[in-house]
Enzyme design. Structure first.
Site, PDB file in Angstrom:
ATOM      1  N   ASP A 157       0.807  -1.190   0.112  1.00 37.22           N
ATOM      2  CA  ASP A 157       0.240  -0.095  -0.020  1.00 37.22           C
ATOM      3  C   ASP A 157       0.760   1.312   0.101  1.00 37.22           C
ATOM      4  O   ASP A 157       1.921   1.426  -0.675  1.00 37.22           O
ATOM      5  CB  ASP A 157      -0.886   0.035   1.094  1.00 37.22           C
ATOM      6  CG  ASP A 157      -2.319   0.662   1.046  1.00 37.22           C
ATOM      7  OD1 ASP A 157      -2.375   1.775   0.669  1.00 37.22           O
ATOM      8  OD2 ASP A 157      -3.283  -0.087   1.065  1.00 37.22           O
ATOM      9  N   HIS A 230      -3.628   6.241   3.423  1.00 37.48           N
ATOM     10  CA  HIS A 230      -4.369   4.889   3.011  1.00 37.48           C
ATOM     11  C   HIS A 230      -3.852   3.415   3.676  1.00 37.48           C
ATOM     12  O   HIS A 230      -4.300   2.660   4.159  1.00 37.48           O
ATOM     13  CB  HIS A 230      -4.331   5.086   1.654  1.00 37.48           C
ATOM     14  CG  HIS A 230      -5.238   3.938   0.681  1.00 37.48           C
ATOM     15  ND1 HIS A 230      -4.826   2.501   0.521  1.00 37.48           N
ATOM     16  CD2 HIS A 230      -6.524   3.921   0.438  1.00 37.48           C
ATOM     17  CE1 HIS A 230      -5.817   1.883   0.056  1.00 37.48           C
ATOM     18  NE2 HIS A 230      -7.000   2.621  -0.195  1.00 37.48           N
ATOM     19  N   SER A 566     -11.241  -0.649  -0.747  1.00 37.49           N
ATOM     20  CA  SER A 566      -9.816  -0.692   0.034  1.00 37.49           C
ATOM     21  C   SER A 566     -10.153  -1.047   1.523  1.00 37.49           C
ATOM     22  O   SER A 566      -9.053  -1.612   2.247  1.00 37.49           O
ATOM     23  CB  SER A 566      -9.362   0.586  -0.107  1.00 37.49           C
ATOM     24  OG  SER A 566      -8.611   0.957  -1.129  1.00 37.49           O
TER      25      SER A 566
END
Length: 792
Positions: A157, A230, A566
């Site tokens: 990620d 994220h 996600s």
């Protein structure tokens, strides 16, 4: 006058030099024409003259060179063109090549394929309780797996913010003995930041920099540290520790926890400001497998291409071959069909659903109407007893389209100052629209979905009082504004923020943004595989990024609420770690089967889950096998298992060439036996999908062969119950499976017949049902899908 020989020579040389300057590409022009390619080599084809594979790769690149190389350092120019070397999930390297160089390289001996790089993007806590994962003496899956303490989850990620409490290592023992990874130091990330929880951290930026040039280190960290948020968020969903109190700007107060609170984490940073580059992603897969991870979680995706051109599919196969479970996000392209990504059958593809919590923020109009909306705005609110001037941005700017979307610089401050502004969703981010309104002097924003977005609502941490409303509600507000203006009664409104609401029903609901099937690459394999919580999920957040993600947002919070597949993907990654800890002997395919065959498709009303975008019932193309049910997955009774050679047969039946198959699997394939044995739908998958092409009014039929492995009671008898798709005839032989031991495998045959339908050219109809094997205790459910297509 005749020229002397020396003058003639000098004149010719002059014109030759001029012509070369005009018509020959400079080294800079040549470099600009180069793009990154991933080169797959036959590992055992390395000539013995080269001491290492890298020497071979460098020599191969030198053989392509059209630019002179410094004779004193013959390796320097071409060695620098190697971006990554791959040794585990893939054999080969990545490098920048021109189109002609790529073509020439592919013709060299030992080169299997030259694959153009793609750029991917990220697919952007009450969920453990909603999923039934509770602590205590009867903790079920958590207790059985010791909360995943011996398992390692690799998160590919944007990196990680290691100081967050979600990653503390209190009461954890040493890293598992098998762990071979390391903590790679970098900018603002000393190796000492890793601990017994975060046991590994790496970063991969060569592919990113090969395309974009040297990174701007004023706004990115050349290290595993997360400058986006994220990666920190997804990592804590998968394996965050218990943290109390937790909230985002006062919303969602309670205990934050990941799915596998004691599982170890390894962060692999591959995503940067310009995206996530295939060459870096493949390098992360390669490192993660070598390091010894048990699960790889990938909330990243892009366009769907054949598996032999898909670096994620190639890397994931190598990971599967090494016994690593790979879960990936389905994408946020919903609610339209054919939007699902990461569709390789050896990847568990995860869509998103809601949980039983929301954050209502309603719009009160001057006509008394209350319009439902959602928001996690945490600043000073508007007065409930006061109504404020309301305008539609699309009617106030010089460019109606840009202003309707509240794009940067599109709003006239004289028109919006002191007013609530209605903006349409699209182009720029939802939070960025609020910043545009705020900079123009607006006091609040209502964000309206477009027709494509439907009624699905996403709560955001806005920088001003703001709420999101559905497409129908947006139309109603616009009609009210027009009506009020016609009657010369200025339109007015306010926003009422109602905080956090629990026990919302019905739940779960398929999130509007969640990508949908059918599978664009292999329609016979149902994708997404399942759904998990992905809407308004609270998880850890970095300390240098505001909750809205906007650079001007200086607020700081330890947790943030985000939505996307996600967020759904790491739920399944964490659950897979728990299942692997409870059942160390299970393969990645067995773990996925357990999750899929125990999933459910009903909501708290006992009816089929709704589709958030329409309010109607959802379908298997929206949720796959259904919503995950962790407690049942721990004891599924039977599993549909698969090994690497099963996937080779699948690729053979997909009409891939032997070279294509070798690119994906690193295995030489003899497809003669596979093609005699069946068709692409005969992969031993937990779902069954029949795709019929209609060429007349005749009956259509196919069959599936499946093998189930007993992982339940040693002596058990399962009988089948068939729920056929509407208009189809489904038979199963035998109808009874008698097992005598754990690990025993038995086969069954499923026949499907359907009548041709009257369809217009190019159209299709999808019907679904299920077959359920049960011994009275376990209910092993497999969706069965019939798709009727009328060719053009």
């Amino acid at each position: 006058m005749a020229l002397s020989p020396i003058c003639y020579f000098l004149l010719c040389t002059y014109f030759l030099v001029i012509s070369l300057l005009i018509f020959s590409p400079s080294p800079t022009q040549e470099a600009e024409q180069r793009k990154t390619f991933i080169i797959h080599v036959q590992h055992d084809a390395k000539p013995s003259i080269f001491p290492t594979h890298n020497h071979w790769y460098e020599s191969s690149l030198r053989s392509l060179s059209t630019v002179s190389v410094n004779a004193a350092s013959p390796d320097s120019a071409d060695a620098s063109r190697i971006i990554h070397s791959y040794n585990n999930v893939f054999h080969g390297f990545s490098a920048k090549l021109s189109a002609s160089e790529a073509q020439k390289l592919e013709s060299l001996s030992g080169i299997i394929a030259v694959i153009p790089e793609q750029v991917r993007q990220v697919h952007t806590t009450r969920s453990p309780e909603f999923l039934g994962l509770k602590t205590g003496d009867n903790a079920g899956l958590l207790k059985e797996s010791d909360f995943g303490s011996d398992l390692v989850i690799g998160v590919i990620d944007t990196g990680i913010w290691p100081e967050r409490e979600s990653f503390n290592d209190r009461n954890l023992g040493p890293a598992p003995a098998k762990w071979k990874g390391e903590c790679v130091a970098g900018e603002n990330f000393p190796a000492s930041l890793c601990n017994r929880k975060l046991i590994g951290a790496r970063y991969f930026c060569n592919g990113y920099e090969a395309t974009n040039g040297k990174m701007n280190e004023t706004n990115e960290f050349r290290s595993p540290r997360d400058s986006d948020g994220h990666g920190t968020h997804t990592a804590s969903i998968a394996a965050g520790r218990y943290v109390f109190p937790a909230s985002t700007l006062g919303y969602a107060r309670g205990v934050a926890a990941g799915m596998a609170p004691k599982a170890r984490l390894a962060a692999y940073k591959v995503c940067w400001n310009a995206g996530c580059y295939d060459s870096d992603i493949l390098a992360a897969f390669d490192a993660a497998v070598a390091d010894g991870v048990d699960v790889i979680s990938l909330s990243v995706g892009g366009v769907v291409v054949p598996y032999y051109l898909d670096a994620i599919a190639i890397g994931a196969f190598g990971a599967f071959d090494a016994g690593v479970f790979v879960s990936a996000s389905a994408g946020n392209g919903g609610p339209g069909g054919l939007t699902v990504t990461n569709v390789a059958p050896w990847v568990t593809t995860v869509g998103a659903g809601t949980i039983d919590r929301d954050f209502p923020a309603d719009v009160k109009l001057g006509n008394g109407r209350i319009i439902p909306g959602v928001s996690v705005y945490g600043g000073p609110a508007l007065a409930h007893d006061k109504l404020y001037p309301l305008i539609y941005a699309g009617s106030e700017g010089s460019d109606g389209y840009s202003s309707s979307l509240c794009l940067e610089g599109s709003l006239d401050p004289n028109a919006v100052r002191g007013k609530i502004v209605l903006c349409d969703r699209g182009i720029n981010s939802r939070a960025a629209k609020g910043e545009v309104v705020k900079k123009a002097g607006g006091i609040a924003m209502i964000l309206a979905n477009g027709v494509f977005d439907g009624e699905g609502l996403v709560a955001d941490c806005h920088v001003l009082p703001a709420t999101a409303v559905g497409a129908t509600s947006g139309d109603e507000i616009r009609r009210y504004i027009q009506s009020a203006m016609k009657s010369k009664s200025p339109p007015v409104a306010t926003i009422i923020f109602r905080g956090t609401r629990l026990h919302v029903a019905p739940a779960p609901v398929v999130a509007s943004f969640s990508a949908r099937g059918p599978n664009p690459e292999t329609p016979e394999i149902l994708k997404p595989d399942l759904i998990a919580p992905g809407l308004n999920i609270l998880a850890a957040w970095p300390d240098n990024v505001g909750p809205s993600g906007i650079p001007s947002d200086k607020r700081r919070t330890e947790f943030n609420i985000l939505s996307g597949t996600s967020m759904a993907c790491p739920h399944v990654s964490g659950l897979a770690a728990l299942l692997k800890a409870a059942h160390p002997e299970w393969s990645p395919a067995a773990i996925r089967s357990a999750l899929m065959t125990t999933a459910y498709s009903h909501d708290t009303r006992g009816e089929t889950m709704l589709d958030e975008s329409t309010g109607n019932s959802s379908t298997v193309m929206d949720y796959g096998a259904g919503h995950v049910h962790p407690q049942k997955a721990m004891d599924p009774g039977l599993v549909y298992d698969l090994n690497s050679y099963d996937y080779v047969d699948f690729l053979c039946n997909s009409n891939y060439t032997t070279k294509n198959i070798q690119v994906v699997t690193r295995k030489a394939a003899d497809c003669s036996g596979a093609k005699r044995a069946g068709h692409v739908g005969n992969l031993n998958y937990p779902t069954l999908t029949a795709v019929f092409q209609q060429y007349g009014n005749h009956k259509l039929s196919t069959h599936f062969i499946r093998t189930v492995t007993n992982v339940g009671n040693p002596e058990s008898v399962y009988t089948v119950k068939i729920h056929p798709p509407s208009g189809a005839l489904v038979t199963v032989e035998p109808e009874r499976l008698a097992f005598r031991r754990v690990g025993q495998k038995l086969n069954f045959l499923v026949r499907v017949q359907a009548e041709a339908l009257k369809l217009s050219p190019g159209s299709s109809v999808v019907k679904s049902g299920s077959i359920v094997w049960s011994d009275g205790k376990h209910f092993v459910t497999s969706p069965i899908v019939v798709t009727m297509q009328q060719p053009l």
